[in-house]
Design a protein around this motif. Sequence first.
Motif, short mmCIF file in Angstrom:
data_model
loop_
_atom_site.label_atom_id
_atom_site.label_comp_id
_atom_site.label_asym_id
_atom_site.label_seq_id
_atom_site.Cartn_x
_atom_site.Cartn_y
_atom_site.Cartn_z
N PHE A 193 62.64 -20.75 18.18
CA PHE A 193 62.72 -19.54 17.37
C PHE A 193 61.60 -19.52 16.34
O PHE A 193 61.03 -20.57 16.00
N ASN A 194 61.33 -18.34 15.78
CA ASN A 194 60.46 -18.32 14.61
C ASN A 194 61.28 -18.75 13.39
O ASN A 194 62.51 -18.76 13.42
N GLU A 195 60.60 -19.12 12.31
CA GLU A 195 61.29 -19.73 11.16
C GLU A 195 62.33 -18.80 10.55
O GLU A 195 63.44 -19.22 10.21
N SER A 196 61.98 -17.54 10.41
CA SER A 196 62.89 -16.60 9.76
C SER A 196 64.17 -16.42 10.57
O SER A 196 65.28 -16.47 10.02
N TYR A 197 64.01 -16.23 11.89
CA TYR A 197 65.19 -16.03 12.73
C TYR A 197 66.03 -17.30 12.79
O TYR A 197 67.27 -17.25 12.76
N PHE A 198 65.37 -18.46 12.87
CA PHE A 198 66.10 -19.73 12.91
C PHE A 198 66.96 -19.88 11.65
O PHE A 198 68.14 -20.26 11.73
N SER A 199 66.40 -19.57 10.49
CA SER A 199 67.14 -19.72 9.23
C SER A 199 68.36 -18.82 9.20
O SER A 199 69.46 -19.24 8.82
N SER A 200 68.18 -17.56 9.58
CA SER A 200 69.31 -16.62 9.53
C SER A 200 70.37 -16.98 10.56
O SER A 200 71.57 -16.89 10.29
N LEU A 201 69.95 -17.43 11.75
CA LEU A 201 70.91 -17.81 12.78
C LEU A 201 71.66 -19.08 12.38
O LEU A 201 72.87 -19.19 12.59
N PHE A 202 70.96 -20.04 11.79
CA PHE A 202 71.59 -21.29 11.35
C PHE A 202 72.67 -20.98 10.31
O PHE A 202 73.79 -21.50 10.39
N LYS A 203 72.35 -20.11 9.36
CA LYS A 203 73.31 -19.74 8.32
C LYS A 203 74.51 -19.01 8.93
O LYS A 203 75.67 -19.27 8.58
N GLY A 207 77.41 -21.50 8.43
CA GLY A 207 77.85 -21.24 7.07
C GLY A 207 77.01 -21.93 6.02
O GLY A 207 77.19 -21.70 4.82
N TRP A 208 76.09 -22.79 6.45
CA TRP A 208 75.19 -23.49 5.54
C TRP A 208 73.77 -22.93 5.70
O TRP A 208 73.37 -22.57 6.81
N SER A 209 73.01 -22.91 4.61
CA SER A 209 71.58 -22.70 4.78
C SER A 209 71.01 -23.99 5.37
O SER A 209 71.61 -25.06 5.25
N VAL A 214 70.92 -30.00 5.50
CA VAL A 214 70.15 -31.25 5.57
C VAL A 214 70.46 -32.11 4.34
O VAL A 214 70.71 -33.32 4.45
N ASN A 215 70.46 -31.49 3.16
CA ASN A 215 70.77 -32.25 1.94
C ASN A 215 72.19 -32.80 1.96
O ASN A 215 72.43 -33.93 1.53
N GLN A 216 73.14 -32.00 2.45
CA GLN A 216 74.53 -32.46 2.48
C GLN A 216 74.69 -33.68 3.38
O GLN A 216 75.37 -34.65 3.03
N ILE A 217 74.08 -33.63 4.56
CA ILE A 217 74.15 -34.78 5.48
C ILE A 217 73.54 -36.01 4.82
O ILE A 217 74.10 -37.12 4.87
N PRO A 339 82.15 -24.98 4.87
CA PRO A 339 81.23 -25.28 3.77
C PRO A 339 81.74 -24.85 2.40
O PRO A 339 81.59 -25.59 1.42
N GLU A 340 82.36 -23.67 2.30
CA GLU A 340 82.81 -23.20 0.99
C GLU A 340 83.94 -24.08 0.46
O GLU A 340 84.00 -24.38 -0.74
N VAL A 341 84.85 -24.48 1.34
CA VAL A 341 85.94 -25.36 0.93
C VAL A 341 85.39 -26.72 0.53
O VAL A 341 85.79 -27.31 -0.48
N MET A 342 84.45 -27.21 1.30
CA MET A 342 83.86 -28.52 1.01
C MET A 342 83.17 -28.52 -0.36
O MET A 342 83.30 -29.47 -1.14
#
Length: 532
Positions: A193-203, A207-209, A214-217, A339-342
């Motif tokens: 994917f391109n970066e923009s689409y990957f970010s929106s699809l991942f979120k 539920g996480w950006s 990555v930081n949470q892991i 993610p929100e509960v966590m």
Amino acid sequence: MLTYELLDLRLLADEGTLSSVTLTGLFPMIIIPTQPIVIRAEQRTCRIGKGQFVLLLYPEKDSHIVPSTSEGFAPVYSISFNSYRLAKREKEALLYVIDTAHLPAHGQVMEFPRYAEGLLKNLIGQFSQTQKLNAAPKLHLLLHEFLDTIFERKSIDNSFVTNDQAIQQAVTYIKQHFEAPLTRSFMANMTGFNESYFSSLFKKETGWSFAEYVNQIRIDQAKLMLLGTNDKLQDIALKTGFADGSYLGKTFTKYVHLSPSSFRKRKQSNRIVSIQFLGALLALGIQPLATTRELLQSSQLLHRRLPNIVEIESFDQIEVIHQLAPELIVAPTYFYNYPEVMKALEQIAPVLTIPWGQLDKLEEVRLLGTLLGRTQEAEDWIAQLQQSAIEARKVITPFLQSGSTAGIFELSHDNLWLIPYLSVRSAYTLYQLLGLRAPQAIQQEVLQPGKHLKVKEQDLPLYAANHMFLIVPTDDTESFRTKLMQRSVWQQLVYEQGCQLHLLKLNEFWFDDGLSLEIQLDVMVKLFTNQS
């Protein structure tokens, strides 16, 4: 093969309903309240909380619903349906018969999965637009998906509830390579994917950006190292993907609301809220402060060992957990699905995430013992369990013929039988602690490849064992045995193949960690000696 037929869908009550509502209509019936209600009948009373539902297989005399508080009703839905099993397959016809044996027990109150809310909304919307039920195949497909979702206790793993294979691939890669440089551009390129689409699809899918996840892991891996080792912060930083100890410290404090050094001091915490691992904590001598109602319902063998535990309706009851003032919250890694509960829980106390259903059962206790400052307690309990296993083998030996085999099978909601691998359902007890031998088919298709297997009932003779332990969704195991023995496949297994059936209750064998293993070992030994 099972199928369902929608008979009716009603709004039984809402904010404008002023009096009790009599339960009439077609059965089986599912009742789903959006706020707590009480069902009253001539013989009993049953409370259904928010986030729960109840299955009624048949009507009861004078049954009606009332709100559980003075505030009155919120919307309450009922779904009536029929359940059919394929009984005969002919050249030009299929014969289905009504069958409710695979359904949960009458009056059983169960947790309503969050991810089923959208399915219910779709079902209600489609039903409201349908004139004739027998001419609405889409409606019946929606019902099938909905019932599959609420009746199935999902196999627990670390995966997100996502259908996008590219995002699942990205999540897996991050978990396996958290110590390496992980950039959005690299992951987008890897998934195509391109970066923009990957970010929106991942979120959208997790539920996480991307950066948050990555930081949470990495932070959660740092927590394990802070509690499980004496490594310096700089060394932990380099092992978890941070540039240096200073950057790890700042990020850690932002996510955990404690400095790494303050977190490390909680190694020997006693005030722990457990959202899994009840048996493992008890094996270490830790009495958890609280857990969820669903977890308690599925851990009936542990009830006597948990006299003072607080039962919370669900893990998002943040205020209740906050009032308990825990020092740590122990949760399975599949909690990343929420993610929100966590994040909300992390505001109360550090969340320690542990892999569920992946580790060797004894290693799981060892890991928690190391992290919680109970290494010796873990080793003492493991030694005691291994000694109990040696004694158990001696007890059952006189009841075993030469070359005897054993297998464990769980009846799923879809009328298939799960043959579990060692990681769940006390298969570990059967094969590792009792040292019993699996039939060749189970050895080749389950134990050697290390994966679970589901089979149709008519195929069970291919996996038959001299001793077949059957995990069934009822507490009335003898009535269930009677129903099984009315079917030809079970008559074949018992009378022709000489199999002995030992029935186990699902709510006693759903979880098999720590102390649960010890108690389940005793239950299985008693079944061997009493029924052989």
